[in-house]
Design a protein around this motif. Structure first.
Motif, PDB file in Angstrom:
ATOM      1  N   VAL A 109     -14.819  -3.561   4.259  1.00  0.00           N
ATOM      2  CA  VAL A 109     -14.425  -2.318   3.745  1.00  0.00           C
ATOM      3  C   VAL A 109     -13.767  -3.032   2.267  1.00  0.00           C
ATOM      4  N   SER A 110     -14.210  -2.349   1.273  1.00  0.00           N
ATOM      5  CA  SER A 110     -13.764  -2.915  -0.065  1.00  0.00           C
ATOM      6  C   SER A 110     -12.804  -1.914  -0.768  1.00  0.00           C
ATOM      7  N   GLY A 111     -11.772  -2.421  -1.148  1.00  0.00           N
ATOM      8  CA  GLY A 111     -10.895  -1.573  -1.953  1.00  0.00           C
ATOM      9  C   GLY A 111     -11.178  -1.293  -3.129  1.00  0.00           C
ATOM     10  N   TRP A 112     -10.572  -0.176  -3.713  1.00  0.00           N
ATOM     11  CA  TRP A 112     -11.178   0.276  -4.969  1.00  0.00           C
ATOM     12  C   TRP A 112      -9.913   0.805  -5.629  1.00  0.00           C
ATOM     13  N   ARG A 113      -9.228   0.206  -6.741  1.00  0.00           N
ATOM     14  CA  ARG A 113      -8.043   0.654  -7.438  1.00  0.00           C
ATOM     15  C   ARG A 113      -8.427   1.805  -8.447  1.00  0.00           C
ATOM     16  N   VAL A 114      -8.408   3.042  -7.632  1.00  0.00           N
ATOM     17  CA  VAL A 114      -8.916   4.155  -8.713  1.00  0.00           C
ATOM     18  C   VAL A 114      -7.844   4.414  -9.996  1.00  0.00           C
ATOM     19  N   LYS A 115      -6.695   4.418  -9.475  1.00  0.00           N
ATOM     20  CA  LYS A 115      -5.601   4.575 -10.541  1.00  0.00           C
ATOM     21  C   LYS A 115      -4.819   3.038 -10.539  1.00  0.00           C
ATOM     22  N   ARG A 116      -5.726   2.115 -11.240  1.00  0.00           N
ATOM     23  CA  ARG A 116      -5.111   0.749 -11.675  1.00  0.00           C
ATOM     24  C   ARG A 116      -3.989   0.882 -12.571  1.00  0.00           C
ATOM     25  N   LYS A 117      -2.797   0.062 -12.182  1.00  0.00           N
ATOM     26  CA  LYS A 117      -1.701  -0.175 -13.034  1.00  0.00           C
ATOM     27  C   LYS A 117      -1.444  -1.470 -13.697  1.00  0.00           C
ATOM     28  N   ASP A 118      -2.619  -1.786 -14.370  1.00  0.00           N
ATOM     29  CA  ASP A 118      -2.645  -2.928 -15.373  1.00  0.00           C
ATOM     30  C   ASP A 118      -2.773  -2.727 -16.741  1.00  0.00           C
ATOM     31  N   THR A 119      -2.550  -3.550 -17.319  1.00  0.00           N
ATOM     32  CA  THR A 119      -2.850  -3.400 -19.092  1.00  0.00           C
ATOM     33  C   THR A 119      -4.192  -3.280 -19.143  1.00  0.00           C
ATOM     34  N   PHE A 120      -4.438  -1.923 -20.165  1.00  0.00           N
ATOM     35  CA  PHE A 120      -6.097  -1.567 -20.162  1.00  0.00           C
ATOM     36  C   PHE A 120      -6.766  -2.318 -20.949  1.00  0.00           C
ATOM     37  N   ILE A 121      -6.422  -2.891 -21.923  1.00  0.00           N
ATOM     38  CA  ILE A 121      -7.251  -3.669 -22.875  1.00  0.00           C
ATOM     39  C   ILE A 121      -7.435  -5.134 -22.420  1.00  0.00           C
TER      40      ILE A 121
END
Length: 310
Positions: A109-121
């Motif tokens: 079961v693999s997690g997917w950070r749909v709304k990721r809270k990291d620096t985009f670039i």
């Protein structure tokens, strides 16, 4: 765990909240990857506070995330293994949901950070590009290889060793032995303490490891397909060059030996022959590897009415 002194008490509470109500046994193996702050001291305190569930493995120095994950797997006892970073960006509250998916019959079961809270670039964009490339080359379609939060059945991840940045490719190795994989959205939080341990310099390492993974998956059992195929292709190209020189000599009277194309074709022919020989040598090594360890070339999900001879 790497320099997460401030995060650890909150992580401990979050894990307890997520797992305490489950009707199954559990343990937490916390691997200190050579932290230079007070993380190890906090881990000792947590282990004393809850000796029933908390295990601590402390490295002598920083060996990297892949080595830490490998140690966590080696020192764990459970049939289901869930990986989690200590930085609180992944939420332990997602663990019960992932276990429910495991109960439905999935092996990974693999997690997917749909709304990721990291620096985009510097983090999100390179990660998306890497995920697309990995999915395309390996054939295992996942949106988020970089999300550490993943659940595995032990049986699908203990037949190989992890090196370099290989931890992100564990689903690929599991898929190679027939694991049933599902990807689920998980929560992702901004980093509360410290700073990110990875940046753009990680891209090169991931690309090189991707080449290794592709070779291991496609050609580790039959390396002659790679080396022999490349050798035949090179020899074929060399043959076409020689035919070109022959035709030019017959119809236009141009000397064969006076052209640099002849030296090039001869060099390619030798390289092609050497590549085939390398493939044969690799075949011998593969057979030695499997036969010396009595390592099968297949994996079995389950058996019915089969009893091994003692």
């Amino acid at each position: 765990v790497y320099n997460e002194e401030e995060s650890l008490p909150l992580l401990f509470d979050a894990i307890h909240q997520a797992l305490a109500s489950l009707s199954r046994s559990w343990e937490v193996v916390l691997v200190d990857d050579g932290s230079q702050d007070g993380s190890l001291g906090v881990l000792k305190t947590l282990a004393e506070k809850d000796p029933e569930h908390i295990r601590v493995v402390a490295f002598r120095r920083n060996f990297g995330q892949t080595a830490a994950i490998a140690a966590g797997i080696d020192y764990s006892k459970g049939e289901v293994i869930i990986l989690l970073d200590a930085d609180l960006q992944n939420d332990p509250a997602d663990i019960p949901m992932m276990l429910e998916k495991m109960d439905e019959g999935y092996d990974v079961v693999s997690g997917w950070r749909v709304k990721r809270k990291d620096t985009f670039i510097t983090r999100t964009l390179p990660s998306r590009m890497a995920n697309g490339l990995i999915s395309r080359i390996t054939g295992v379609e996942l949106h988020d290889y970089g999300c550490t939060l993943k659940a595995y059945r032990r049986e699908v991840i203990t037949g190989f060793h992890l090196y370099g940045e290989m931890h992100r490719f564990i689903p690929v190795f599991a898929h190679a032995v027939g694991a049933k994989i599902i990807e689920v959205p998980v929560r992702h939080h901004p980093r509360r303490f410290g700073q990110a341990k990875y940046g753009l310099e990680r891209i090169t390492k991931v690309l090189l490891d991707l080449f290794t993974v592709k070779f291991l998956l496609s050609y580790s059992a039959k390396p002659i397909y790679l080396f022999g195929g490349a050798g035949i292709g090179i020899i074929t190209f060399s043959t076409f060059l020689l035919l070109f020189l022959f035709v030019r000599r017959i119809f236009f009277g141009i000397s064969v030996f006076g052209s640099p194309i002849f030296q090039i074709s001869a060099m390619f022919f030798i390289l092609g022959f050497q590549s085939i020989l390398m493939g044969l040598i690799a075949e011998l090594q593969v057979r030695t590897y499997h036969e010396s360890q009595q390592k099968p070339t297949y994996t079995v999900r389950k058996t019915i009415n089969i009893f091994k001879n003692k």
